[in-house]
Design a protein around this motif. Structure first.
Motif, PDB file in Angstrom:
ATOM      1  N   VAL A   1       0.841  -1.200   0.000  1.00 48.50           N
ATOM      2  CA  VAL A   1       0.000   0.000   0.000  1.00 48.50           C
ATOM      3  C   VAL A   1       0.873   1.245   0.000  1.00 48.50           C
ATOM      4  O   VAL A   1       0.622   2.194  -0.748  1.00 48.50           O
ATOM      5  N   ARG A   2       1.933   1.237   0.820  1.00 52.92           N
ATOM      6  CA  ARG A   2       2.838   2.399   0.883  1.00 52.92           C
ATOM      7  C   ARG A   2       3.536   2.639  -0.449  1.00 52.92           C
ATOM      8  O   ARG A   2       3.893   3.768  -0.767  1.00 52.92           O
ATOM      9  N   GLU A   3       3.738   1.590  -1.231  1.00 49.00           N
ATOM     10  CA  GLU A   3       4.320   1.740  -2.566  1.00 49.00           C
ATOM     11  C   GLU A   3       3.269   2.211  -3.573  1.00 49.00           C
ATOM     12  O   GLU A   3       3.574   2.969  -4.486  1.00 49.00           O
ATOM     13  N   GLN A   4       2.045   1.752  -3.403  1.00 45.51           N
ATOM     14  CA  GLN A   4       0.973   2.049  -4.356  1.00 45.51           C
ATOM     15  C   GLN A   4       0.532   3.509  -4.287  1.00 45.51           C
ATOM     16  O   GLN A   4       0.175   4.100  -5.305  1.00 45.51           O
ATOM     17  N   LEU A   5       0.525   4.086  -3.100  1.00 47.08           N
ATOM     18  CA  LEU A   5       0.051   5.474  -2.965  1.00 47.08           C
ATOM     19  C   LEU A   5       0.866   6.449  -3.805  1.00 47.08           C
ATOM     20  O   LEU A   5       0.294   7.187  -4.607  1.00 47.08           O
ATOM     21  N   PRO A   6       2.199   6.474  -3.701  1.00 47.71           N
ATOM     22  CA  PRO A   6       2.964   7.387  -4.558  1.00 47.71           C
ATOM     23  C   PRO A   6       2.864   7.010  -6.042  1.00 47.71           C
ATOM     24  O   PRO A   6       2.871   7.883  -6.908  1.00 47.71           O
ATOM     25  N   ALA A   7       2.727   5.715  -6.338  1.00 48.04           N
ATOM     26  CA  ALA A   7       2.587   5.282  -7.728  1.00 48.04           C
ATOM     27  C   ALA A   7       1.284   5.816  -8.332  1.00 48.04           C
ATOM     28  O   ALA A   7       1.166   5.944  -9.549  1.00 48.04           O
ATOM     29  N   SER A   8       0.327   6.134  -7.470  1.00 46.65           N
ATOM     30  CA  SER A   8      -0.950   6.697  -7.922  1.00 46.65           C
ATOM     31  C   SER A   8      -0.923   8.220  -7.934  1.00 46.65           C
ATOM     32  O   SER A   8      -1.956   8.863  -8.097  1.00 46.65           O
ATOM     33  N   GLY A   9       0.256   8.799  -7.705  1.00 45.34           N
ATOM     34  CA  GLY A   9       0.410  10.249  -7.753  1.00 45.34           C
ATOM     35  C   GLY A   9       0.081  10.956  -6.441  1.00 45.34           C
ATOM     36  O   GLY A   9      -0.130  12.163  -6.432  1.00 45.34           O
ATOM     37  N   LEU A  10       0.070  10.199  -5.345  1.00 39.66           N
ATOM     38  CA  LEU A  10      -0.289  10.782  -4.044  1.00 39.66           C
ATOM     39  C   LEU A  10       0.945  11.021  -3.195  1.00 39.66           C
ATOM     40  O   LEU A  10       1.938  10.308  -3.298  1.00 39.66           O
ATOM     41  N   ARG A  11       0.844  12.013  -2.318  1.00 37.51           N
ATOM     42  CA  ARG A  11       1.921  12.271  -1.353  1.00 37.51           C
ATOM     43  C   ARG A  11       1.642  11.422  -0.119  1.00 37.51           C
ATOM     44  O   ARG A  11       0.938  11.822   0.793  1.00 37.51           O
ATOM     45  N   SER A  12       2.213  10.232  -0.118  1.00 41.55           N
ATOM     46  CA  SER A  12       1.893   9.253   0.913  1.00 41.55           C
ATOM     47  C   SER A  12       2.427   9.625   2.284  1.00 41.55           C
ATOM     48  O   SER A  12       2.000   9.055   3.279  1.00 41.55           O
ATOM     49  N   GLY A  13       3.343  10.593   2.363  1.00 43.69           N
ATOM     50  CA  GLY A  13       3.878  11.008   3.653  1.00 43.69           C
ATOM     51  C   GLY A  13       2.815  11.630   4.543  1.00 43.69           C
ATOM     52  O   GLY A  13       2.984  11.724   5.751  1.00 43.69           O
ATOM     53  N   ARG A  14       1.703  12.031   3.958  1.00 45.36           N
ATOM     54  CA  ARG A  14       0.609  12.634   4.717  1.00 45.36           C
ATOM     55  C   ARG A  14      -0.419  11.595   5.161  1.00 45.36           C
ATOM     56  O   ARG A  14      -1.411  11.928   5.774  1.00 45.36           O
ATOM     57  N   MET A  15      -0.168  10.329   4.783  1.00 50.65           N
ATOM     58  CA  MET A  15      -1.125   9.273   5.089  1.00 50.65           C
ATOM     59  C   MET A  15      -0.440   8.155   5.863  1.00 50.65           C
ATOM     60  O   MET A  15       0.675   7.757   5.546  1.00 50.65           O
ATOM     61  N   ARG A  16      -1.132   7.678   6.889  1.00 51.18           N
ATOM     62  CA  ARG A  16      -0.615   6.571   7.691  1.00 51.18           C
ATOM     63  C   ARG A  16      -1.392   5.311   7.333  1.00 51.18           C
ATOM     64  O   ARG A  16      -2.609   5.345   7.160  1.00 51.18           O
ATOM     65  N   VAL A  17      -0.663   4.208   7.252  1.00 50.99           N
ATOM     66  CA  VAL A  17      -1.252   2.930   6.843  1.00 50.99           C
ATOM     67  C   VAL A  17      -0.995   1.896   7.919  1.00 50.99           C
ATOM     68  O   VAL A  17       0.120   1.767   8.414  1.00 50.99           O
TER      69      VAL A  17
END
Length: 72
Positions: free
Chosen positions: A13-29
């Protein structure tokens, strides 16, 4: 279906979020028994939906709990 561990799901999931163009640092999984909890901030409703849909595409995800807040 392959039995995917919670830690592997979280990593994917942590890899998929940036691959989808999202700034994953703002999201906790976090993942428990294939249920992914997504918390944090999204910049828009569109970004929130993109994140939730991206998580659903990851192998092993049974469901997604939406804890994202849209910044106003």
């Amino acid at each position: 279906m392959t039995n995917v561990t919670d830690s592997a799901i979280t990593m994917k999931v942590r890899e998929q979020l940036p691959a989808s163009g999202l700034r994953s640092g703002r999201m906790r999984v976090s993942t428990d028994n294939g249920i992914v909890q997504l918390n944090g901030k999204a910049q828009s409703d569109t970004e929130k939906l993109t994140a939730l849909n991206a998580v659903r595409t990851v192998e092993g995800v049974q469901s997604v709990v939406d804890g994202l807040e849209v910044e106003k």
